[in-house]
Design a protein around this motif. Sequence first.
Motif, PDB file in Angstrom:
ATOM      1  N   THR A 129      28.897 -63.730  74.813  1.00  0.00           N
ATOM      2  CA  THR A 129      28.425 -63.264  73.512  1.00  0.00           C
ATOM      3  C   THR A 129      27.631 -61.983  73.719  1.00  0.00           C
ATOM      4  OG1 THR A 129      26.282 -64.371  73.562  1.00  0.00           O
ATOM      5  CG2 THR A 129      28.164 -65.647  72.746  1.00  0.00           C
ATOM      6  N   HIS A 130      27.356 -61.296  72.611  1.00  0.00           N
ATOM      7  CA  HIS A 130      26.545 -60.084  72.694  1.00  0.00           C
ATOM      8  C   HIS A 130      25.091 -60.379  72.344  1.00  0.00           C
ATOM      9  CE1 HIS A 130      30.661 -58.524  71.989  1.00  0.00           C
ATOM     10  NE2 HIS A 130      30.276 -57.574  72.803  1.00  0.00           N
ATOM     11  N   SER A 131      24.758 -61.662  72.184  1.00  0.00           N
ATOM     12  CA  SER A 131      23.402 -62.008  71.709  1.00  0.00           C
ATOM     13  C   SER A 131      22.386 -62.092  72.828  1.00  0.00           C
ATOM     14  CB  SER A 131      23.423 -63.349  70.975  1.00  0.00           C
ATOM     15  OG  SER A 131      24.681 -63.623  70.445  1.00  0.00           O
ATOM     16  N   TRP A 132      21.996 -60.929  73.340  1.00  0.00           N
ATOM     17  CA  TRP A 132      20.994 -60.890  74.404  1.00  0.00           C
ATOM     18  C   TRP A 132      19.602 -61.027  73.808  1.00  0.00           C
ATOM     19  CZ3 TRP A 132      21.655 -61.062  79.578  1.00  0.00           C
ATOM     20  CH2 TRP A 132      22.976 -60.900  80.039  1.00  0.00           C
ATOM     21  N   PRO A 164      23.918 -55.983  79.250  1.00  0.00           N
ATOM     22  CA  PRO A 164      22.933 -54.959  78.905  1.00  0.00           C
ATOM     23  C   PRO A 164      23.059 -53.806  79.880  1.00  0.00           C
ATOM     24  CG  PRO A 164      21.864 -56.783  80.018  1.00  0.00           C
ATOM     25  CD  PRO A 164      23.298 -57.178  79.825  1.00  0.00           C
ATOM     26  N   LYS A 200      36.704 -57.478  67.711  1.00  0.00           N
ATOM     27  CA  LYS A 200      35.606 -56.795  68.426  1.00  0.00           C
ATOM     28  C   LYS A 200      34.640 -57.819  69.014  1.00  0.00           C
ATOM     29  CE  LYS A 200      33.718 -53.317  65.926  1.00  0.00           C
ATOM     30  NZ  LYS A 200      33.776 -52.088  65.242  1.00  0.00           N
ATOM     31  N   GLU A 201      34.445 -58.888  68.279  1.00  0.00           N
ATOM     32  CA  GLU A 201      33.505 -59.931  68.702  1.00  0.00           C
ATOM     33  C   GLU A 201      33.871 -60.475  70.085  1.00  0.00           C
ATOM     34  OE1 GLU A 201      33.891 -63.364  66.327  1.00  0.00           O
ATOM     35  OE2 GLU A 201      31.852 -64.093  66.660  1.00  0.00           O
ATOM     36  N   ASN A 202      35.152 -60.672  70.298  1.00  0.00           N
ATOM     37  CA  ASN A 202      35.621 -61.236  71.561  1.00  0.00           C
ATOM     38  C   ASN A 202      36.798 -60.442  72.092  1.00  0.00           C
ATOM     39  OD1 ASN A 202      33.870 -63.614  71.933  1.00  0.00           O
ATOM     40  ND2 ASN A 202      34.838 -64.332  70.062  1.00  0.00           N
ATOM     41  N   SER A 218      30.532 -53.912  77.550  1.00  0.00           N
ATOM     42  CA  SER A 218      29.679 -54.032  76.355  1.00  0.00           C
ATOM     43  C   SER A 218      29.013 -55.412  76.284  1.00  0.00           C
ATOM     44  CB  SER A 218      30.510 -53.809  75.088  1.00  0.00           C
ATOM     45  OG  SER A 218      31.538 -54.778  75.011  1.00  0.00           O
ATOM     46  N   LEU A 219      29.530 -56.375  77.060  1.00  0.00           N
ATOM     47  CA  LEU A 219      28.938 -57.708  77.059  1.00  0.00           C
ATOM     48  C   LEU A 219      27.628 -57.756  77.829  1.00  0.00           C
ATOM     49  CD1 LEU A 219      31.923 -60.140  77.652  1.00  0.00           C
ATOM     50  CD2 LEU A 219      30.493 -60.007  75.632  1.00  0.00           C
ATOM     51  N   ALA A 226      21.761 -64.375  77.571  1.00  0.00           N
ATOM     52  CA  ALA A 226      22.700 -64.449  76.451  1.00  0.00           C
ATOM     53  C   ALA A 226      23.682 -65.574  76.737  1.00  0.00           C
ATOM     54  CB  ALA A 226      23.462 -63.141  76.303  1.00  0.00           C
TER      55      ALA A 226
END
Lengths: 391, 157
Positions: free
Chosen positions: A135-138, A102, B150-152, A99-100, A131
């Motif tokens: 983090t998930h901030s792509w 894309p 969930k964040e990490n 999920s990290l 990103a």
Amino acid sequence: MEAETCPQALTPSQSNWDSLSVDLAELILSLLPIRSIVRAAAVCKLWRSLTSSRSFSVRVSATKKPWFFLYGQNNIFLKNNQAFAFDPEANEWLCLPTSLFPSSSQEQSFIGSGGFFITTTPCINARFAFAPILTHSWRETSPLTYSRCNPLVGVFVDALGMHRFIVVGGVRFIGGLVDIEDRLAVEIYDPRLDSWEVCPPLPPAFRTGNSSHSLSSALFRGNFYVFGIYSCFVSAFDLNRRCWSEVKMIRPPGVVVSSFLITCRDQLVMVGLCDNAHGGPSVMLWWVDERTMEFSEIAPMPQDLLYRLFDTEEDDRFASLKCVGLGNLIYVFNEEHHKCYPACVCEINFESGKCSWRMVPPLPLPVNSFHKVITFCSTISMHDILQSEDL
Amino acid sequence: MSTEERRIVVLRSSDEEIFEVDIDVASESQTIKHSIEDDDSGRVIPVPNVDGHTLAKVIEYCKKHVETPKSDDRDAQDALRAWDTEYMKIDQNTLFELILAANYLNIKGLLDLTCQTVADMIKGKSPEEIRAMFNIKNDFTPQEEEDIRKENQWAFE
């Protein structure tokens, strides 16, 4: 060493640890390996606010060792892609959830550098996305001027403190064939304008090998060095003046099969696989003077460790030897699957010039078979990992 | 004042315990060192934030580290480290008091050692285990906790 044997862990606390001053709590938490810091941030609101402050992140960045990332790409079954990260301080591997990253495609190139995960997709619109690591901030930038596969990517901080991406080389496909005539321009991203600045391409000497397969790069003192893994050509792109230096060659005596250039704090280091006539293959480390490109020996890799990475002494086995590094750590590994990508790490003591080598623990199973293994070292920003708009 | 007299310093803990300590040992504490420099008339130096039990433990550390000659010798360094490890075999309350004392008395080596010991206790533990160990209240809502995990995700597996 093990927390389980600490007597303190066994006795219940009557002390009021909550009353510890912010400075002391910060000091203690900063001594933890990164994964433990993230867990500590989930203990209570106070600890979360301590660990997500910018000052804590800066303090921690100065002391934490860069991580070693291994991203395995399966070109047929994308769901078999896997990503792992090694924390040399905790001496443990982490499985990174997909999920990290894309959703991937066959043409996508993945790389990491300077605290960022980066993907480039050469299809029609030359996508470039990045990103902060873990983090998930792509975010996607405006398209590159020239689309390309497997470029070299570096991240540097400009005079105004902004993170800039530099994309070098790579390969362009025209009608399904590799285009060897066009030398792809260097492009530098300006985050304020969301645009790519086109700069002079890699010098012609690199024409036959201009993708990340055959090039090693190192960001060092305002220059982006590109080094031919097999050709031993080196040139430096001056990030301020936007031009390439004269192409030189770094080829120490002893037949060098492949070599890699690594930024180790304030020294450039070259790691080379040498083919000695009677001794068999060996790996040597050299200091490289960035102005003269003169080199001097540091130390060889212990032979027994080298043979632990590879099954036999056949020459072609060692062709899968690759090397990356950052800070005072250098990783030498085998990018062939059958031994599950074993790696060694060398820790350089800059004061004494001594190297201490050890095996990296094995990857946590199961480890799939990959068509391509991408590896890199990078620091991590605590502040980015613990940022959350929700809480 | 004769040289003989100057070698000893008298410390008084918060609970009125008296300790006669060699001046070099006492000077491991930057706080006490500055106290002596400001006023070396030989009066008792009060240490109001530290009780007798803890102060005795602090003095034990300072004494050992002053007595041990600084050496590059690997064996000597290992021996001192082994001594530090034994020294740290104390209960959590003493450890807590020792951190506060090392901080107040400004003894870098002891502060580093005690903080590292606490960090080693925290390493590798889950948030629940950490809370239990230090008697810390969980002030997150269940939703907040889930979001954090969930964040990490990678850190909690």
